[in-house]
Design a protein around this motif. Sequence first.
Motif, PDB file in Angstrom:
ATOM      1  N   ASP A 249      37.809   7.249 138.867  1.00  0.00           N
ATOM      2  CA  ASP A 249      37.141   8.142 139.795  1.00  0.00           C
ATOM      3  C   ASP A 249      36.980   9.695 138.973  1.00  0.00           C
ATOM      4  OD1 ASP A 249      37.612   6.558 141.835  1.00  0.00           O
ATOM      5  OD2 ASP A 249      39.557   7.289 142.568  1.00  0.00           O
ATOM      6  N   ALA A 250      37.638   9.930 138.070  1.00  0.00           N
ATOM      7  CA  ALA A 250      37.349  11.326 137.365  1.00  0.00           C
ATOM      8  C   ALA A 250      36.176  11.199 136.838  1.00  0.00           C
ATOM      9  CB  ALA A 250      38.785  11.689 136.522  1.00  0.00           C
ATOM     10  N   GLN A 251      35.740  10.098 136.151  1.00  0.00           N
ATOM     11  CA  GLN A 251      34.620  10.041 135.629  1.00  0.00           C
ATOM     12  C   GLN A 251      33.556  10.108 136.351  1.00  0.00           C
ATOM     13  OE1 GLN A 251      35.483   6.176 133.449  1.00  0.00           O
ATOM     14  NE2 GLN A 251      35.591   6.742 131.357  1.00  0.00           N
ATOM     15  N   ALA A 252      33.539   9.440 137.361  1.00  0.00           N
ATOM     16  CA  ALA A 252      32.610   9.591 138.425  1.00  0.00           C
ATOM     17  C   ALA A 252      32.104  10.922 139.096  1.00  0.00           C
ATOM     18  CB  ALA A 252      32.883   8.742 139.615  1.00  0.00           C
ATOM     19  N   GLU A 253      33.287  11.656 139.106  1.00  0.00           N
ATOM     20  CA  GLU A 253      33.225  13.175 139.582  1.00  0.00           C
ATOM     21  C   GLU A 253      32.497  13.954 138.431  1.00  0.00           C
ATOM     22  OE1 GLU A 253      33.196  14.808 142.069  1.00  0.00           O
ATOM     23  OE2 GLU A 253      33.573  16.979 141.418  1.00  0.00           O
ATOM     24  N   GLU A 254      32.860  13.515 137.336  1.00  0.00           N
ATOM     25  CA  GLU A 254      32.728  14.605 136.072  1.00  0.00           C
ATOM     26  C   GLU A 254      30.909  14.125 135.850  1.00  0.00           C
ATOM     27  OE1 GLU A 254      33.607  17.062 134.185  1.00  0.00           O
ATOM     28  OE2 GLU A 254      35.343  16.769 136.011  1.00  0.00           O
ATOM     29  N   LEU A 255      30.645  12.848 136.241  1.00  0.00           N
ATOM     30  CA  LEU A 255      29.179  12.332 136.051  1.00  0.00           C
ATOM     31  C   LEU A 255      28.261  13.270 137.210  1.00  0.00           C
ATOM     32  CD1 LEU A 255      26.929  10.806 134.946  1.00  0.00           C
ATOM     33  CD2 LEU A 255      27.893   8.663 136.410  1.00  0.00           C
ATOM     34  N   ARG A 256      28.955  13.117 138.334  1.00  0.00           N
ATOM     35  CA  ARG A 256      28.308  13.879 139.466  1.00  0.00           C
ATOM     36  C   ARG A 256      27.970  15.328 139.214  1.00  0.00           C
ATOM     37  NH1 ARG A 256      28.884  17.143 143.310  1.00  0.00           N
ATOM     38  NH2 ARG A 256      30.903  17.733 142.785  1.00  0.00           N
ATOM     39  N   LYS A 257      29.019  15.834 138.680  1.00  0.00           N
ATOM     40  CA  LYS A 257      28.805  17.450 138.325  1.00  0.00           C
ATOM     41  C   LYS A 257      27.569  17.534 137.252  1.00  0.00           C
ATOM     42  CE  LYS A 257      33.596  18.983 138.947  1.00  0.00           C
ATOM     43  NZ  LYS A 257      34.572  19.182 137.870  1.00  0.00           N
ATOM     44  N   SER A 258      27.926  16.395 136.152  1.00  0.00           N
ATOM     45  CA  SER A 258      26.853  16.700 135.039  1.00  0.00           C
ATOM     46  C   SER A 258      25.556  16.400 135.618  1.00  0.00           C
ATOM     47  CB  SER A 258      27.240  15.637 134.028  1.00  0.00           C
ATOM     48  OG  SER A 258      26.265  15.753 132.953  1.00  0.00           O
ATOM     49  N   LEU A 259      25.197  15.602 136.578  1.00  0.00           N
ATOM     50  CA  LEU A 259      23.883  15.275 136.941  1.00  0.00           C
ATOM     51  C   LEU A 259      23.451  16.515 137.898  1.00  0.00           C
ATOM     52  CD1 LEU A 259      24.464  11.604 138.053  1.00  0.00           C
ATOM     53  CD2 LEU A 259      22.590  12.474 136.844  1.00  0.00           C
ATOM     54  N   TRP A 260      24.388  17.105 138.729  1.00  0.00           N
ATOM     55  CA  TRP A 260      23.568  18.361 139.297  1.00  0.00           C
ATOM     56  C   TRP A 260      23.508  19.242 138.483  1.00  0.00           C
ATOM     57  CZ3 TRP A 260      23.851  19.342 144.977  1.00  0.00           C
ATOM     58  CH2 TRP A 260      23.938  18.238 145.636  1.00  0.00           C
ATOM     59  N   ALA A 261      24.338  19.469 137.454  1.00  0.00           N
ATOM     60  CA  ALA A 261      23.980  20.580 136.434  1.00  0.00           C
ATOM     61  C   ALA A 261      22.569  20.360 135.640  1.00  0.00           C
ATOM     62  CB  ALA A 261      25.117  20.753 135.285  1.00  0.00           C
ATOM     63  N   LYS A 262      22.345  19.183 135.840  1.00  0.00           N
ATOM     64  CA  LYS A 262      20.946  18.792 135.259  1.00  0.00           C
ATOM     65  C   LYS A 262      19.738  18.804 136.137  1.00  0.00           C
ATOM     66  CE  LYS A 262      23.329  16.310 131.448  1.00  0.00           C
ATOM     67  NZ  LYS A 262      22.771  16.451 130.284  1.00  0.00           N
ATOM     68  N   ASP A 263      20.137  19.302 137.443  1.00  0.00           N
ATOM     69  CA  ASP A 263      19.192  19.370 138.589  1.00  0.00           C
ATOM     70  C   ASP A 263      18.772  17.742 139.069  1.00  0.00           C
ATOM     71  OD1 ASP A 263      18.769  21.961 138.882  1.00  0.00           O
ATOM     72  OD2 ASP A 263      17.255  22.180 137.224  1.00  0.00           O
ATOM     73  N   VAL A 264      19.933  17.172 138.806  1.00  0.00           N
ATOM     74  CA  VAL A 264      19.517  15.871 139.703  1.00  0.00           C
ATOM     75  C   VAL A 264      20.850  15.601 140.431  1.00  0.00           C
ATOM     76  CG1 VAL A 264      19.601  13.223 139.256  1.00  0.00           C
ATOM     77  CG2 VAL A 264      18.577  14.785 137.591  1.00  0.00           C
ATOM     78  N   PRO A 265      20.635  15.913 141.893  1.00  0.00           N
ATOM     79  CA  PRO A 265      21.611  15.901 142.991  1.00  0.00           C
ATOM     80  C   PRO A 265      21.831  14.368 143.385  1.00  0.00           C
ATOM     81  CG  PRO A 265      19.643  17.109 143.680  1.00  0.00           C
ATOM     82  CD  PRO A 265      19.209  16.561 142.509  1.00  0.00           C
ATOM     83  N   ALA A 266      22.735  13.853 142.943  1.00  0.00           N
ATOM     84  CA  ALA A 266      22.915  12.509 143.093  1.00  0.00           C
ATOM     85  C   ALA A 266      24.547  12.054 143.626  1.00  0.00           C
ATOM     86  CB  ALA A 266      22.887  11.755 142.021  1.00  0.00           C
ATOM     87  N   ASN A 267      24.696  11.237 144.303  1.00  0.00           N
ATOM     88  CA  ASN A 267      25.962  10.851 144.930  1.00  0.00           C
ATOM     89  C   ASN A 267      26.361   9.868 143.630  1.00  0.00           C
ATOM     90  OD1 ASN A 267      25.723  12.166 146.952  1.00  0.00           O
ATOM     91  ND2 ASN A 267      25.853  10.578 148.362  1.00  0.00           N
ATOM     92  N   VAL A 268      27.776   9.670 143.129  1.00  0.00           N
ATOM     93  CA  VAL A 268      28.331   8.681 142.565  1.00  0.00           C
ATOM     94  C   VAL A 268      29.197   7.927 143.070  1.00  0.00           C
ATOM     95  CG1 VAL A 268      29.386   8.154 140.105  1.00  0.00           C
ATOM     96  CG2 VAL A 268      27.767  10.352 140.273  1.00  0.00           C
TER      97      VAL A 268
END
Length: 513
Positions: free
Chosen positions: A174-193
């Motif tokens: 779950d923590a990895q999913a949340e960090e991945l989501r943040k990273s994607l958003w930071a790279k301008d890819v708004p995605a749900n994980v």
Amino acid sequence: MTSAPSPSSSSCIPSASRNPNFSFLLSRSVLLRAVYSFPSHRNRIRCSGLHLEASPPSSLSSSLSRRGCVVSRYAPQPLRALATSVAPGVPSSSVVGDDNVGVLLLNLGGPETLEDVQPFLFNLFADPDIIRLPRLFRILQRPLAQFISVLRAPKSKEGYASIGGGSPLRQITDAQAEELRKSLWAKDVPANVYVGMRYWHPFTEEAIDQIKRDGITKLVVLPLYPQFSISTSGSSLRLLENIFREDEYLVNMQHTVIPSWYQREGYIKAMANLIEEELKTFDDPEKVVIFFSAHGVPLAYVEEAGDPYKAEMEECVDLIMEELEKRRVINSFTLAYQSRVGPVEWLKPYTDETIIDLGKKGVKSLLAVPISFVSEHIETLEEIDVEYKELALKSGIEKWGRVPALGCEQTFISDLADAVIESLPYVGAMAVSNLEARQSLVPLGSVEELLAAYDSQRRELPPPVTVWEWGWTKSAETWNGRAAMLAVLVLLVLEVTTGEGFLHQWVVLPLFR
Ligand SMILES: C=CC1=C(C)c2cc3[nH]c(cc4nc(cc5[nH]c(cc1n2)c(C)c5CCC(=O)O)C(CCC(=O)O)=C4C)c(C)c3C=C
Ligand SMILES: [Fe+2]
């Protein structure tokens, strides 16, 4: 699930430097590289199954158009050379556009409490990719899983009790999913994980329900296993394909699968960082033997079913060592396989035997590196940290260290985000009317085809788990195990056909009626 509100504006995807390259063992003896691509487009595809998609390197697109599938001979050097820049000519804005992007992380799952242990084991052993029975005996899969899980539960419970009463896997994933989501958003890819586990909560089915509720239109499927194995990513993808096949919504949803990613630069660098860091804790770092310990699989998976796991593992270790060499870390290293269960032969060398051998050879410092899994779990926290450490110290090793699992390490998470981003452009390219791209991306194959590529006959494999064991020698152990398995099968057949027997007395079998 980690989700976030839909994007308010269209986003710009930064150009990524590498493509995911997917490699599979396609026959017993020849390791081949396959890049699968499959536009999941309404009315154009056979509406069944899960589709593998990848951005094919441009040099390969002509053969793609000829055969619909690129299968080139595997060689270590080209493997890295194949990593080209992403989808030249595809405007980054088409990657996300108005789409609602989702990422589905697939993982094994683990019991959260001691009461969960037996039902978790049942789910694991009921998986035909873990225990594959002859066709005639398939009906016995669940009773057998019940039987083995009940027998194994006490031993497993002890292990889970010693690491705090349950698996940390859900929390970490779950923590990895949340960090991945943040990273994607930071790279301008708004995605749900989303997180979908194979054997425990949140089950893959639960994740899929949420994906549908959220109206995801583009999905990237990312198994959290760096190397591909029939028993892990293969099993999860097979399940996913069955879910997709029966669901109109999913069949029509664009999706991409990243089957393995052990060769990605970010992952390799993240592993090298952790090793370098841990070496510093030794008095004499250059004398330390780096000991890669991977989860094993039964040898038959590799030799009979063509599982690419061993080849990918060896290559992964080589890549990490090459990266360390560039940093002038030139320690000796070795790779061994741990966690075998049951009477059959597993991948060798075994971790325990290798530790003893190294001790005999006079090695004094050992740094264990768990390599097949990116979270801490029972086999790092108990098997490596307790059992193997104790064995090492007994075998003459004086200083023992262990590299932590990657978890939420930032280079790693950021690289996973890049892998997701790099897999998106072709889905976008196919969604827009890029006819040329569409033609070169002829529907190629579903996961079923992929799995069939290495496991074409789905032949029965020797059961990797033991029902019971006795005897002293390896060979006796093997034959005892086989005889025991045969006896159990006969008993189960009698139970099922007569409706009487010990399982009925224990009220085990009627549960599956
Ligand atoms: C790449 C990783 C893994 C491979 C390959 C794999 C194959 C495999 N595993 C079993 C049997 C068991 N695995 C169990 C736990 C377990 N397995 C993995 C990873 C791989 N398994 C993980 C991460 C975990 C731990 C999950 C957790 O709770 O933390 C177990 C249960 C634990 C125990 O009783 O020892 C069993 C059993 C087989 C038979 C197999 C290949 C055929
Ligand atoms: Fe396992």
